[in-house]
Write an enzyme that holds these catalytic residues in place. Sequence first.
Site, PDB file in Angstrom:
ATOM      1  N   GLU A 115       0.819  -1.208   0.000  1.00  0.00           N
ATOM      2  CA  GLU A 115       0.000   0.000   0.000  1.00  0.00           C
ATOM      3  C   GLU A 115       0.854   1.259   0.000  1.00  0.00           C
ATOM      4  OE1 GLU A 115      -4.150  -1.166   1.956  1.00  0.00           O
ATOM      5  OE2 GLU A 115      -2.626  -0.928   3.479  1.00  0.00           O
ATOM      6  N   CYS A 135       6.245  -7.351   7.053  1.00  0.00           N
ATOM      7  CA  CYS A 135       7.389  -6.893   7.856  1.00  0.00           C
ATOM      8  C   CYS A 135       7.885  -8.075   8.664  1.00  0.00           C
ATOM      9  CB  CYS A 135       6.940  -5.762   8.794  1.00  0.00           C
ATOM     10  SG  CYS A 135       8.294  -4.979   9.683  1.00  0.00           S
ATOM     11  N   CYS A 139       6.064  -5.223  15.927  1.00  0.00           N
ATOM     12  CA  CYS A 139       5.696  -4.240  16.937  1.00  0.00           C
ATOM     13  C   CYS A 139       4.227  -4.503  17.272  1.00  0.00           C
ATOM     14  CB  CYS A 139       5.923  -2.835  16.408  1.00  0.00           C
ATOM     15  SG  CYS A 139       7.628  -2.626  15.843  1.00  0.00           S
ATOM     16  N   GLY A 211       6.675  -2.198   6.190  1.00  0.00           N
ATOM     17  CA  GLY A 211       8.028  -2.742   6.200  1.00  0.00           C
ATOM     18  C   GLY A 211       9.049  -1.899   6.931  1.00  0.00           C
ATOM     19  N   GLU A 212      10.209  -2.526   7.171  1.00  0.00           N
ATOM     20  CA  GLU A 212      11.315  -1.862   7.854  1.00  0.00           C
ATOM     21  C   GLU A 212      12.369  -1.518   6.781  1.00  0.00           C
ATOM     22  OE1 GLU A 212      12.521  -0.548  10.839  1.00  0.00           O
ATOM     23  OE2 GLU A 212      14.151  -0.214   9.443  1.00  0.00           O
ATOM     24  N   SER A 243      12.076   6.152   8.221  1.00  0.00           N
ATOM     25  CA  SER A 243      11.741   5.765   9.590  1.00  0.00           C
ATOM     26  C   SER A 243      12.214   4.351   9.865  1.00  0.00           C
ATOM     27  CB  SER A 243      10.223   5.844   9.793  1.00  0.00           C
ATOM     28  OG  SER A 243       9.883   5.383  11.081  1.00  0.00           O
ATOM     29  N   SER A 265      11.554   5.047  15.591  1.00  0.00           N
ATOM     30  CA  SER A 265      10.340   4.635  16.307  1.00  0.00           C
ATOM     31  C   SER A 265      10.728   4.194  17.712  1.00  0.00           C
ATOM     32  CB  SER A 265       9.666   3.484  15.554  1.00  0.00           C
ATOM     33  OG  SER A 265       9.248   3.930  14.284  1.00  0.00           O
ATOM     34  N   HIS A 267       9.036   4.942  20.968  1.00  0.00           N
ATOM     35  CA  HIS A 267       7.789   4.434  21.555  1.00  0.00           C
ATOM     36  C   HIS A 267       7.825   4.051  23.034  1.00  0.00           C
ATOM     37  CE1 HIS A 267       6.260   4.630  17.549  1.00  0.00           C
ATOM     38  NE2 HIS A 267       6.826   3.537  17.112  1.00  0.00           N
ATOM     39  N   ASN A 344      -3.437   4.425  16.400  1.00  0.00           N
ATOM     40  CA  ASN A 344      -4.505   4.178  15.427  1.00  0.00           C
ATOM     41  C   ASN A 344      -4.965   2.734  15.545  1.00  0.00           C
ATOM     42  OD1 ASN A 344      -4.489   6.796  14.075  1.00  0.00           O
ATOM     43  ND2 ASN A 344      -2.458   6.207  13.358  1.00  0.00           N
TER      44      ASN A 344
HETATM   45  N1  SAH Z   1       8.876   0.143   9.953  1.00  0.00           N
HETATM   46  C1  SAH Z   1       9.253   1.492  10.153  1.00  0.00           C
HETATM   47  C2  SAH Z   1       8.421   2.463   9.346  1.00  0.00           C
HETATM   48  C3  SAH Z   1       6.936   2.252   9.209  1.00  0.00           C
HETATM   49  S1  SAH Z   1       5.794   2.639  10.455  1.00  0.00           S
HETATM   50  C4  SAH Z   1       9.180   1.863  11.593  1.00  0.00           C
HETATM   51  O1  SAH Z   1       8.636   1.091  12.373  1.00  0.00           O
HETATM   52  O2  SAH Z   1       9.705   2.909  11.957  1.00  0.00           O
HETATM   53  C5  SAH Z   1       5.594   4.373  10.653  1.00  0.00           C
HETATM   54  C6  SAH Z   1       5.313   4.775  12.130  1.00  0.00           C
HETATM   55  O3  SAH Z   1       3.987   4.414  12.559  1.00  0.00           O
HETATM   56  C7  SAH Z   1       6.275   4.076  13.078  1.00  0.00           C
HETATM   57  O4  SAH Z   1       6.744   4.961  14.041  1.00  0.00           O
HETATM   58  C8  SAH Z   1       5.374   3.055  13.702  1.00  0.00           C
HETATM   59  O5  SAH Z   1       5.882   2.606  14.910  1.00  0.00           O
HETATM   60  C9  SAH Z   1       4.087   3.798  13.836  1.00  0.00           C
HETATM   61  N2  SAH Z   1       2.926   2.943  14.080  1.00  0.00           N
HETATM   62  C10 SAH Z   1       2.798   1.618  13.843  1.00  0.00           C
HETATM   63  N3  SAH Z   1       1.569   1.191  14.200  1.00  0.00           N
HETATM   64  C11 SAH Z   1       0.901   2.268  14.674  1.00  0.00           C
HETATM   65  C12 SAH Z   1      -0.428   2.457  15.170  1.00  0.00           C
HETATM   66  N4  SAH Z   1      -1.298   1.465  15.220  1.00  0.00           N
HETATM   67  N5  SAH Z   1      -0.787   3.694  15.565  1.00  0.00           N
HETATM   68  C13 SAH Z   1       0.083   4.721  15.462  1.00  0.00           C
HETATM   69  N6  SAH Z   1       1.347   4.598  14.978  1.00  0.00           N
HETATM   70  C14 SAH Z   1       1.760   3.387  14.598  1.00  0.00           C
HETATM   71 FE1  SF4 Z   2       7.353  -3.338  11.021  1.00  0.00          FE
HETATM   72 FE2  SF4 Z   2       7.475  -0.677  11.512  1.00  0.00          FE
HETATM   73 FE3  SF4 Z   2       5.193  -2.054  11.893  1.00  0.00          FE
HETATM   74 FE4  SF4 Z   2       7.267  -2.408  13.530  1.00  0.00          FE
HETATM   75  S1  SF4 Z   2       6.090  -0.508  13.249  1.00  0.00           S
HETATM   76  S2  SF4 Z   2       5.981  -4.040  12.651  1.00  0.00           S
HETATM   77  S3  SF4 Z   2       8.988  -2.260  12.115  1.00  0.00           S
HETATM   78  S4  SF4 Z   2       6.223  -1.762   9.946  1.00  0.00           S
END
Ligand code: SAH
Ligand code: SF4
Length: 414
Positions: A115, A135, A139, A211-212, A243, A265, A267, A344
């Site tokens: 997407e 991915c 997380c 993805g990462e 990111s 990220s 968190h 979200n």
């Molecule tokens: N994989 C990479 C980039 C993609 S995610 C990473 O993890 O950094 C982009 C951002 O959205 C990241 O900071 C991720 O942790 C955050 N994210 C993931 N799931 C989320 C959710 N349900 N609500 C809000 N942010 C979220």
């Molecule tokens: Fe993968 Fe980023 Fe989602 Fe973590 S937050 S599962 S690294 S896409």
Amino acid sequence: MQIPGHIDPVTTGTVPLRGGNRIDLVGLSRDAIGGVLVEAGLDAKAAKLRAKQIWHWMYHRGVTDFEAMTDIAKAMRPWLTDRFIIGRPTVREAQVSSDGTRKWLLAAADGQEYEMVFIPDADRGTLCVSSQVGCTLNCRFCHTGTMRLVRNLGAGEIVGQVMLARDELGEWPKGTMAGFGPDSDDEDYEEGGHYTADGRILTNIVMMGMGEPLYNFDEVKGALKIVMDGDGLALSRRRITLSTSGVVPMMARAGEEIGVNLAVSLHAVSKEIRDEIVPLNRKYGIDELLKACADYPGAGNSRRITFEYVMLKDKNDSDDDARELVRLIREYGLHAKVNLIPFNPWPGAIYECSSPERVKAFSNLIFKAGISAPIRTPRGRDIMAACGQLKSAATKPTRAELDRIAEEKQAALG
Ligand code: SAH
Ligand code: SF4
């Protein structure tokens, strides 16, 4: 599974060619385009010139048809068409949110789906680009994390998202290019002077889709180099943000070799909570991660690192967490800003978003310490396009299946 050449468990597959036996030129470097032209029979000098012309048409003008390349001799165009294509991902589904955010479900040549999201704002338009199908990481708050990694996206599939977005937004420059007359085979053409970055719709790119990106370093690097190339999409590195969830060994290379802005990220501020919600923390802990941030090439006032912090109710959102975050940023001497992301939701998620008052209080504490901590307005939630909501598999796994996928991924991390 350990793959030679990768620092961490990453599975990848080959990408079948779109257009049958013809080679898709999207994603190849300028030299690589020259190389395939030589392989097809051109001599080196001709190949270099044609590569330069084709590059300009592909990336500056968005042309997908060799017949439209008017400075290439008419007789040569069918020869190119027989051997090459300038592909685009297939659009499976396009959705528009009530807030104007747009999401596309795309399909690669092998049918794999991923997407991309476009987020229009008053002063910018941001494209959120995917780097993998699924991915490897999991997380616990992320919908993409509930997918298995299917494969890495190739450079062409990554840059292809930017090209398709420009198609869909109708923003390829029109008109003639300076020095490009019809059918002129002139090597000394001038760079087109008709097009500047001003007035663009797509102004920023964030590698924050599925993805990462640092687990797919080479392809992401190749794609972003093309995106930044001055004779093409020409987006400044200052307008691109990558990111990472914290793939420490690749962070320095990202700074040196790609040179875009970095978002991390984070968190959570304690080992216990980060281990739980960002399991990669068990491999690369907070200390190592923040050291790598301090060492990030170019990190400084002019190029602040962004820490992303998802607000999870009663998990990571206390005043003490905010104070500890400030303390850590100071301890490591980081020029950083914090992006607070309200969680979200997605079907099956085990967390809730912190209350708006809690998010505000958390933000205020950080601001008071002199560190910027804006609260990100969720965009595109109604079409599941907001951060962490992306997922391409149509099936909804059960809780037990989700747990099994999480366990598998944890085992693979070692
Ligand atoms: N994989 C990479 C980039 C993609 S995610 C990473 O993890 O950094 C982009 C951002 O959205 C990241 O900071 C991720 O942790 C955050 N994210 C993931 N799931 C989320 C959710 N349900 N609500 C809000 N942010 C979220
Ligand atoms: Fe993968 Fe980023 Fe989602 Fe973590 S937050 S599962 S690294 S896409």
